[in-house]
Design an enzyme around this catalytic site. Structure first.
Site, PDB file in Angstrom:
ATOM      1  CE  LYS A  77      -4.107   4.348   5.099  1.00  0.00           C
ATOM      2  NZ  LYS A  77      -3.782   5.574   5.857  1.00  0.00           N
ATOM      3  CG  HIS A 110      -3.402   4.870   0.149  1.00  0.00           C
ATOM      4  ND1 HIS A 110      -2.783   6.040   0.538  1.00  0.00           N
ATOM      5  CD2 HIS A 110      -4.693   5.013   0.517  1.00  0.00           C
ATOM      6  CE1 HIS A 110      -3.672   6.839   1.108  1.00  0.00           C
ATOM      7  NE2 HIS A 110      -4.843   6.236   1.106  1.00  0.00           N
TER       8      HIS A 110
END
Length: 281
Positions: A77, A110
């Protein structure tokens, strides 16, 4: 209800129905050994992130586990400070370099940029997404998605050339975020659940302990099966080999509709406190 062992994403890429989480797995032997244990136990889906600071160990385990690279599904991420078009491209290259891999199976934003922090929050998310889309179309990533996105954060991405394939959210008994799950599942986005054991808080829950005894399973297995029966891909984490193995053993029993409803009706339990509309990091 039939529980999927494999999910087919909107672009045809296959993703295992249970993943191994590595949040808080310390870089070095701890992370490396836990991932090797997970792979030996049968996991083929490994989840990490730049924030976790263990991408090097994850990559090493993937390279040295003895399986072909294509047999594993590896996720990372982009962290908040690297959002935006140019920064995201640079962050991705750094991640691949640290991991020693040629490609990722899944790359996620994220956390969303949000109005609380940025006037141009939507443009930031779209810029990040544009970079990820180009990397995806260039064959560097097999699938792209988001983490911790609410429907209002997803709406503009849904109007782009390549729509999100996955949204990874906090999901466990006592915190279901049902509105987000419903939106994603109605729009072809597969939901992954981080902290499927409620940050450990649900493991001592009396009601879930009774449920576990009823099915002759562990509380963890009840939580993971609950997610799986709701069409959510759980990402349990552990460094204990026996628990790593038992967390994958959720396909040989079924929770009744009545008990599923009872679990879904639990009061808030184990919530991390991280609301995507209110984060300051």
């Amino acid at each position: 209800m039939e529980v999927k062992k494999i999910y087919t994403l909107r672009n045809g890429v296959e993703m295992p129905g249970v993943g191994f989480g590595t949040w808080k797995a310390k870089d070095g032997e701890d992370a490396f050994n836990s991932i090797i244990s997970a792979i030996e136990a049968g996991y083929r889906h490994i989840d990490t992130a730049t924030l976790y600071k263990n991408e090097a160990s994850v990559g090493k385990a993937v390279r040295e586990c003895g399986l072909k690279r294509e047999e594993l599904f590896v996720t990372s991420k982009v962290w908040n400070k690297a959002r935006g078009y140019e920064k995201t491209k640079a962050a991705f290259e750094k991640t691949l370099n640290i991991m020693g891999l040629d490609y990722l199976d899944l790359y996620l934003i994220h956390w969303p940029a949000i109005p609380l922090q940025f006037e141009d929050w939507n443009d930031i998310n779209l810029g990040t997404w544009k970079a990820m889309t180009e990397l995806y179309k260039g064959g560097r990533i097999r699938a792209i998605g988001t983490a911790n996105f609410y429907p209002k954060h997803l709406e503009s991405l849904m109007e782009t050339e390549v729509q999100p394939m996955v949204n990874q959210i906090e999901y466990h008994p006592g915190y279901l975020q049902q509105e987000v799950v419903d939106y994603c599942q109605a729009n072809g986005i597969v939901v992954q659940g981080w902290s499927p054991l409620g940050n450990g808080a649900v493991l001592g829950n009396e009601f879930l302990a009774e449920m576990a005894a009823k099915y002759d399973k562990s509380v963890a297995q009840i939580c993971l099966r609950f997610a799986a029966q709701n069409g959510v891909v759980p990402l349990p984490k552990s460094v204990t080999p026996s628990r790593i193995a038992s967390n994958l053993d959720i396909y040989n029993f079924e929770i009744s509709d009545e008990d599923m409803k009872a679990i879904a009706a639990m009061p808030e339990t184990g919530f991390s406190g991280w609301n995507p509309n209110e984060i300051d990091f």
